[in-house]
Design a protein around this motif. Structure first.
Motif, PDB file in Angstrom:
ATOM      1  N   ASP A   7       0.853  -1.185   0.000  1.00 29.43           N
ATOM      2  CA  ASP A   7       0.000   0.000   0.000  1.00 29.43           C
ATOM      3  C   ASP A   7       0.890   1.236   0.000  1.00 29.43           C
ATOM      4  N   THR A   8       0.774   2.033  -1.029  1.00 30.21           N
ATOM      5  CA  THR A   8       1.609   3.228  -1.134  1.00 30.21           C
ATOM      6  C   THR A   8       0.782   4.508  -1.046  1.00 30.21           C
ATOM      7  N   PHE A   9      -0.463   4.393  -0.621  1.00 32.98           N
ATOM      8  CA  PHE A   9      -1.310   5.572  -0.475  1.00 32.98           C
ATOM      9  C   PHE A   9      -0.985   6.276   0.836  1.00 32.98           C
ATOM     10  N   SER A  10      -0.902   7.586   0.806  1.00 27.73           N
ATOM     11  CA  SER A  10      -0.562   8.378   1.987  1.00 27.73           C
ATOM     12  C   SER A  10      -1.813   8.699   2.806  1.00 27.73           C
ATOM     13  N   GLY A  11      -1.951   8.037   3.935  1.00 29.60           N
ATOM     14  CA  GLY A  11      -3.037   8.333   4.862  1.00 29.60           C
ATOM     15  C   GLY A  11      -2.962   9.748   5.407  1.00 29.60           C
ATOM     16  N   PRO A  12      -1.761  10.213   5.812  1.00 28.00           N
ATOM     17  CA  PRO A  12      -1.652  11.599   6.288  1.00 28.00           C
ATOM     18  C   PRO A  12      -2.096  12.623   5.234  1.00 28.00           C
ATOM     19  N   TRP A  13      -1.804  12.355   3.966  1.00 29.09           N
ATOM     20  CA  TRP A  13      -2.246  13.276   2.919  1.00 29.09           C
ATOM     21  C   TRP A  13      -3.769  13.330   2.883  1.00 29.09           C
ATOM     22  N   GLN A  14      -4.399  12.174   2.971  1.00 31.52           N
ATOM     23  CA  GLN A  14      -5.855  12.132   2.961  1.00 31.52           C
ATOM     24  C   GLN A  14      -6.416  12.942   4.132  1.00 31.52           C
ATOM     25  N   ASP A  15      -5.794  12.808   5.306  1.00 33.60           N
ATOM     26  CA  ASP A  15      -6.259  13.527   6.492  1.00 33.60           C
ATOM     27  C   ASP A  15      -6.028  15.036   6.417  1.00 33.60           C
ATOM     28  N   LEU A  16      -4.928  15.454   5.809  1.00 37.94           N
ATOM     29  CA  LEU A  16      -4.539  16.869   5.823  1.00 37.94           C
ATOM     30  C   LEU A  16      -4.833  17.632   4.538  1.00 37.94           C
ATOM     31  N   ARG A  17      -5.204  16.938   3.503  1.00 36.99           N
ATOM     32  CA  ARG A  17      -5.351  17.540   2.174  1.00 36.99           C
ATOM     33  C   ARG A  17      -6.166  18.835   2.197  1.00 36.99           C
ATOM     34  N   ALA A  18      -7.360  18.792   2.732  1.00 38.17           N
ATOM     35  CA  ALA A  18      -8.235  19.979   2.719  1.00 38.17           C
ATOM     36  C   ALA A  18      -7.624  21.134   3.511  1.00 38.17           C
ATOM     37  N   ASP A  19      -6.961  20.821   4.618  1.00 33.86           N
ATOM     38  CA  ASP A  19      -6.343  21.863   5.443  1.00 33.86           C
ATOM     39  C   ASP A  19      -5.162  22.513   4.731  1.00 33.86           C
ATOM     40  N   LEU A  20      -4.395  21.721   4.002  1.00 34.91           N
ATOM     41  CA  LEU A  20      -3.200  22.238   3.344  1.00 34.91           C
ATOM     42  C   LEU A  20      -3.502  22.973   2.052  1.00 34.91           C
ATOM     43  N   LEU A  21      -4.567  22.586   1.370  1.00 32.72           N
ATOM     44  CA  LEU A  21      -4.851  23.183   0.068  1.00 32.72           C
ATOM     45  C   LEU A  21      -5.806  24.362   0.128  1.00 32.72           C
ATOM     46  N   GLY A  22      -6.144  24.820   1.316  1.00 34.91           N
ATOM     47  CA  GLY A  22      -7.032  25.977   1.466  1.00 34.91           C
ATOM     48  C   GLY A  22      -6.406  27.232   0.890  1.00 34.91           C
ATOM     49  N   PRO A  23      -7.103  28.355   0.978  1.00 28.89           N
ATOM     50  CA  PRO A  23      -6.587  29.609   0.414  1.00 28.89           C
ATOM     51  C   PRO A  23      -5.247  30.014   1.042  1.00 28.89           C
ATOM     52  N   ARG A  24      -4.370  30.538   0.226  1.00 26.54           N
ATOM     53  CA  ARG A  24      -3.058  30.980   0.693  1.00 26.54           C
ATOM     54  C   ARG A  24      -2.819  32.412   0.237  1.00 26.54           C
ATOM     55  N   SER A  25      -2.086  33.117   1.041  1.00 22.97           N
ATOM     56  CA  SER A  25      -1.709  34.475   0.657  1.00 22.97           C
ATOM     57  C   SER A  25      -0.194  34.550   0.524  1.00 22.97           C
ATOM     58  N   ARG A  26       0.258  35.457  -0.300  1.00 24.70           N
ATOM     59  CA  ARG A  26       1.683  35.760  -0.435  1.00 24.70           C
ATOM     60  C   ARG A  26       2.549  34.542  -0.752  1.00 24.70           C
ATOM     61  N   LEU A  27       2.165  33.746  -1.721  1.00 23.14           N
ATOM     62  CA  LEU A  27       2.990  32.614  -2.128  1.00 23.14           C
ATOM     63  C   LEU A  27       3.918  33.030  -3.262  1.00 23.14           C
ATOM     64  N   SER A  28       5.126  32.527  -3.230  1.00 22.43           N
ATOM     65  CA  SER A  28       6.052  32.747  -4.336  1.00 22.43           C
ATOM     66  C   SER A  28       5.575  31.918  -5.532  1.00 22.43           C
ATOM     67  N   ASP A  29       6.146  32.176  -6.688  1.00 19.29           N
ATOM     68  CA  ASP A  29       5.799  31.392  -7.880  1.00 19.29           C
ATOM     69  C   ASP A  29       6.119  29.918  -7.663  1.00 19.29           C
ATOM     70  N   ARG A  30       7.250  29.644  -7.025  1.00 22.91           N
ATOM     71  CA  ARG A  30       7.646  28.262  -6.758  1.00 22.91           C
ATOM     72  C   ARG A  30       6.649  27.582  -5.824  1.00 22.91           C
ATOM     73  N   ALA A  31       6.214  28.286  -4.790  1.00 29.27           N
ATOM     74  CA  ALA A  31       5.239  27.714  -3.849  1.00 29.27           C
ATOM     75  C   ALA A  31       3.877  27.527  -4.517  1.00 29.27           C
ATOM     76  N   GLU A  32       3.469  28.463  -5.377  1.00 28.71           N
ATOM     77  CA  GLU A  32       2.209  28.322  -6.131  1.00 28.71           C
ATOM     78  C   GLU A  32       2.249  27.077  -7.007  1.00 28.71           C
ATOM     79  N   ALA A  33       3.368  26.876  -7.698  1.00 26.94           N
ATOM     80  CA  ALA A  33       3.516  25.692  -8.559  1.00 26.94           C
ATOM     81  C   ALA A  33       3.468  24.413  -7.723  1.00 26.94           C
ATOM     82  N   ALA A  34       4.094  24.450  -6.555  1.00 32.07           N
ATOM     83  CA  ALA A  34       4.074  23.289  -5.656  1.00 32.07           C
ATOM     84  C   ALA A  34       2.655  23.000  -5.191  1.00 32.07           C
ATOM     85  N   LEU A  35       1.913  24.038  -4.840  1.00 32.57           N
ATOM     86  CA  LEU A  35       0.531  23.869  -4.393  1.00 32.57           C
ATOM     87  C   LEU A  35      -0.338  23.298  -5.509  1.00 32.57           C
ATOM     88  N   ASP A  36      -0.128  23.764  -6.733  1.00 29.97           N
ATOM     89  CA  ASP A  36      -0.861  23.224  -7.883  1.00 29.97           C
ATOM     90  C   ASP A  36      -0.545  21.745  -8.086  1.00 29.97           C
TER      91      ASP A  36
END
Length: 150
Positions: A7-36
């Motif tokens: 099993d290579t599915f990330s349980g922590p990602w499933q738990d945190l996904r919505a919290d991490l992908l919420g609205p962000r302010s002041r992201l650099s271009d590199r961080a925006e690309a990472a978020l995408d």
């Protein structure tokens, strides 16, 4: 047992996904690309997954903030709770709350992830002749050919 080991599915990602992908302010271009990249990720920890690398570095950065502030690395559960309740983790570094903390740690993750893909940084390395018994709990530390809990 084989199904669990493969099993290579990330349980922590499933738990945190919505919290991490919420609205962000002041992201650099590199961080925006990472978020995408993370927004498009399926949560599979494939050896060539750039998103897996980003997520693991991001989670590590968030957990390590606990070490820096309070002398102990935070658990994934503690990180999730802090993000959902605007807890003490979100006050680290002053103004900005959770969005600022997430932006800073995402920037860190994007920088670290450029170094190597997940399959290169996440490898088990066991010296030849060493017998390893995995137990639940803290990570094992290898000392003089024997394993000891950290």
């Amino acid at each position: 047992m084989a199904q669990v080991q493969n099993d290579t599915f990330s349980g922590p990602w499933q738990d945190l996904r919505a919290d991490l992908l919420g609205p962000r302010s002041r992201l650099s271009d590199r961080a925006e690309a990472a978020l995408d990249r993370l927004a498009a990720w399926d949560g599979v920890l494939a050896t060539d997954s750039q998103a897996a690398t980003l997520f693991e570095w991001w989670l590590r950065g968030l957990k390590d903030m606990g070490q820096d502030e309070w002398g102990q690395t935070l658990s994934t559960r503690a990180v999730a709770e802090a993000l959902r309740t605007d807890g003490p983790l979100c006050a680290v570094g002053g103004e900005g709350g959770c969005d600022e903390v997430l932006a800073q740690t995402l920037e860190y993750a994007a920088e670290q992830a450029e170094q190597a893909p997940w399959g290169r940084i996440h490898q088990a390395s066991v010296p030849m002749g060493l017998s390893v018994r995995w137990r639940p709990g803290p990570h094992l530390q290898y000392v003089g050919g024997r394993s000891r809990r950290q």
